[in-house]
Scaffold this motif. Sequence first.
Motif, PDB file in Angstrom:
ATOM      1  N   PRO A 198      -0.275   3.582   1.025  1.00  0.00           N
ATOM      2  CA  PRO A 198       0.556   4.446   1.885  1.00  0.00           C
ATOM      3  C   PRO A 198       1.667   3.637   2.552  1.00  0.00           C
ATOM      4  O   PRO A 198       1.423   2.592   3.146  1.00  0.00           O
ATOM      5  CB  PRO A 198      -0.439   4.979   2.914  1.00  0.00           C
ATOM      6  CG  PRO A 198      -1.771   4.880   2.243  1.00  0.00           C
ATOM      7  CD  PRO A 198      -1.704   3.649   1.388  1.00  0.00           C
ATOM      8  N   LEU A 199       2.889   4.141   2.433  1.00  0.00           N
ATOM      9  CA  LEU A 199       4.039   3.437   2.989  1.00  0.00           C
ATOM     10  C   LEU A 199       4.398   3.956   4.370  1.00  0.00           C
ATOM     11  O   LEU A 199       4.916   3.215   5.206  1.00  0.00           O
ATOM     12  CB  LEU A 199       5.242   3.599   2.049  1.00  0.00           C
ATOM     13  CG  LEU A 199       6.489   2.782   2.372  1.00  0.00           C
ATOM     14  CD1 LEU A 199       6.217   1.296   2.194  1.00  0.00           C
ATOM     15  CD2 LEU A 199       7.649   3.208   1.487  1.00  0.00           C
ATOM     16  N   ALA A 219       3.580 -10.228  -0.504  1.00  0.00           N
ATOM     17  CA  ALA A 219       3.925 -10.304   0.914  1.00  0.00           C
ATOM     18  C   ALA A 219       4.290  -8.930   1.457  1.00  0.00           C
ATOM     19  O   ALA A 219       3.924  -8.568   2.586  1.00  0.00           O
ATOM     20  CB  ALA A 219       5.084 -11.278   1.118  1.00  0.00           C
ATOM     21  N   PHE A 220       5.011  -8.123   0.649  1.00  0.00           N
ATOM     22  CA  PHE A 220       5.418  -6.795   1.115  1.00  0.00           C
ATOM     23  C   PHE A 220       4.214  -5.861   1.215  1.00  0.00           C
ATOM     24  O   PHE A 220       4.118  -5.068   2.155  1.00  0.00           O
ATOM     25  CB  PHE A 220       6.469  -6.215   0.178  1.00  0.00           C
ATOM     26  CG  PHE A 220       7.094  -4.945   0.695  1.00  0.00           C
ATOM     27  CD1 PHE A 220       7.816  -4.942   1.868  1.00  0.00           C
ATOM     28  CD2 PHE A 220       6.949  -3.750  -0.009  1.00  0.00           C
ATOM     29  CE1 PHE A 220       8.398  -3.768   2.353  1.00  0.00           C
ATOM     30  CE2 PHE A 220       7.523  -2.580   0.469  1.00  0.00           C
ATOM     31  CZ  PHE A 220       8.251  -2.590   1.647  1.00  0.00           C
ATOM     32  N   LYS A 271       0.607  -2.818   4.739  1.00  0.00           N
ATOM     33  CA  LYS A 271      -0.752  -2.520   5.220  1.00  0.00           C
ATOM     34  C   LYS A 271      -0.887  -2.845   6.699  1.00  0.00           C
ATOM     35  O   LYS A 271      -1.514  -2.084   7.460  1.00  0.00           O
ATOM     36  CB  LYS A 271      -1.772  -3.307   4.398  1.00  0.00           C
ATOM     37  CG  LYS A 271      -1.922  -2.823   2.964  1.00  0.00           C
ATOM     38  CD  LYS A 271      -2.955  -3.648   2.211  1.00  0.00           C
ATOM     39  CE  LYS A 271      -3.161  -3.138   0.799  1.00  0.00           C
ATOM     40  NZ  LYS A 271      -4.146  -3.969   0.046  1.00  0.00           N
ATOM     41  N   ALA A 272      -0.326  -3.965   7.132  1.00  0.00           N
ATOM     42  CA  ALA A 272      -0.396  -4.348   8.542  1.00  0.00           C
ATOM     43  C   ALA A 272       0.366  -3.360   9.420  1.00  0.00           C
ATOM     44  O   ALA A 272      -0.088  -2.999  10.517  1.00  0.00           O
ATOM     45  CB  ALA A 272       0.154  -5.758   8.732  1.00  0.00           C
ATOM     46  N   GLU A 273       1.529  -2.888   8.939  1.00  0.00           N
ATOM     47  CA  GLU A 273       2.308  -1.923   9.703  1.00  0.00           C
ATOM     48  C   GLU A 273       1.573  -0.596   9.824  1.00  0.00           C
ATOM     49  O   GLU A 273       1.570   0.031  10.892  1.00  0.00           O
ATOM     50  CB  GLU A 273       3.664  -1.705   9.033  1.00  0.00           C
ATOM     51  CG  GLU A 273       4.615  -2.872   9.165  1.00  0.00           C
ATOM     52  CD  GLU A 273       5.021  -3.106  10.605  1.00  0.00           C
ATOM     53  OE1 GLU A 273       5.647  -2.199  11.213  1.00  0.00           O
ATOM     54  OE2 GLU A 273       4.708  -4.184  11.147  1.00  0.00           O
ATOM     55  N   ARG A 274       0.951  -0.150   8.745  1.00  0.00           N
ATOM     56  CA  ARG A 274       0.203   1.117   8.793  1.00  0.00           C
ATOM     57  C   ARG A 274      -0.976   1.004   9.735  1.00  0.00           C
ATOM     58  O   ARG A 274      -1.293   1.930  10.480  1.00  0.00           O
ATOM     59  CB  ARG A 274      -0.290   1.491   7.385  1.00  0.00           C
ATOM     60  CG  ARG A 274       0.821   1.817   6.419  1.00  0.00           C
ATOM     61  CD  ARG A 274       1.497   3.161   6.736  1.00  0.00           C
ATOM     62  NE  ARG A 274       0.562   4.252   6.579  1.00  0.00           N
ATOM     63  CZ  ARG A 274       0.300   5.145   7.511  1.00  0.00           C
ATOM     64  NH1 ARG A 274       0.904   5.065   8.695  1.00  0.00           N
ATOM     65  NH2 ARG A 274      -0.538   6.129   7.294  1.00  0.00           N
ATOM     66  N   LEU A 275      -1.659  -0.155   9.716  1.00  0.00           N
ATOM     67  CA  LEU A 275      -2.789  -0.362  10.625  1.00  0.00           C
ATOM     68  C   LEU A 275      -2.325  -0.343  12.074  1.00  0.00           C
ATOM     69  O   LEU A 275      -2.977   0.235  12.943  1.00  0.00           O
ATOM     70  CB  LEU A 275      -3.469  -1.694  10.298  1.00  0.00           C
ATOM     71  CG  LEU A 275      -4.731  -2.028  11.103  1.00  0.00           C
ATOM     72  CD1 LEU A 275      -5.818  -0.971  10.879  1.00  0.00           C
ATOM     73  CD2 LEU A 275      -5.268  -3.405  10.714  1.00  0.00           C
TER      74      LEU A 275
END
Length: 301
Positions: free
Chosen positions: A159-160, A287-288, A293-297
């Motif tokens: 998921p973006l 890396a992207f 994933k970190a941004e969605r979390l």
Amino acid sequence: MQQADFADLDAFTAVARARGFRAAAALRNVSASSLSEAVRRLEARLGVRLLNRTTRSVTPTEAGQKLLERLSPALADVALALDEVNAFRDSPTGTLRLNVPLVVSKVVMPRLIPKFLAQNPGVTVEIIAEDSFIDVLAAGYDAGVRYDERLEKDMIAVPLAGPQRFMLVGSPAYFAAHGRPTHPREVLDHASIRHRFPSGATYAWEFEKDGQTLRLDPPARLTSTNLDLEIAACEAGVGLLATFEDFVTQAIAAGRLEAVLQDWLPPFSGPYLYYPSRRHMPAPLRAFVDFVKAERLADQT
């Protein structure tokens, strides 16, 4: 093989995949003339034409297609070998090539890409925004962005962005003159502004409520491939417009547009970043993916 030979082979592969010198040049951030010269050198060296060139398209000849089929896995192995050196760096380096829909380029990427580049100074990003459904991997991209109904089954999807929704809007003047639809079927009695995709398709308007789904094709007063024109026409009272909420938020806040039938337009899953299942991922893509994933979390906490 000499370095020049390898560069010419790489140039030929880029042009053959992109089906054009300009398209390949945009992806590689080089001039179309340099790619054309590289292909001419290769054809002269091999003594055979590799590409059929017309004013409208560039396609591989039979010899060119055979060469492309043999070169693609070999060049992929070379790229992978070079990319493995990234494991010895403090941060990844290289180019990330993405193919995304126009709505994602306008709404999602402006929030993500600057932050990603700041965290990964050794990575450069190339984004081609288009609504054509192409084989992004065959075209030389590392990954693509699509909505779930367009995802390939053998791809990994991440998921973006969060849920999105469509809105049905019209201008205050239009509603004053023609009234407001209170049920989706009533839009068939209204003028509409429809968006046409590069494929030529004009998708039906879809409404959903209490397990009931309606797909309607209201009469088009205006059909366009340009979103800015569509919104301007809607504000001018030409007709109703169904589009992404993000595109009309400011116009609604300013009172230029008003939304209707929102109880029939629930949110839907947002776009996905997708890429092939493979053991070794290019360092910029890896890396992207980790960044997304970190941004969605972070958004969920």
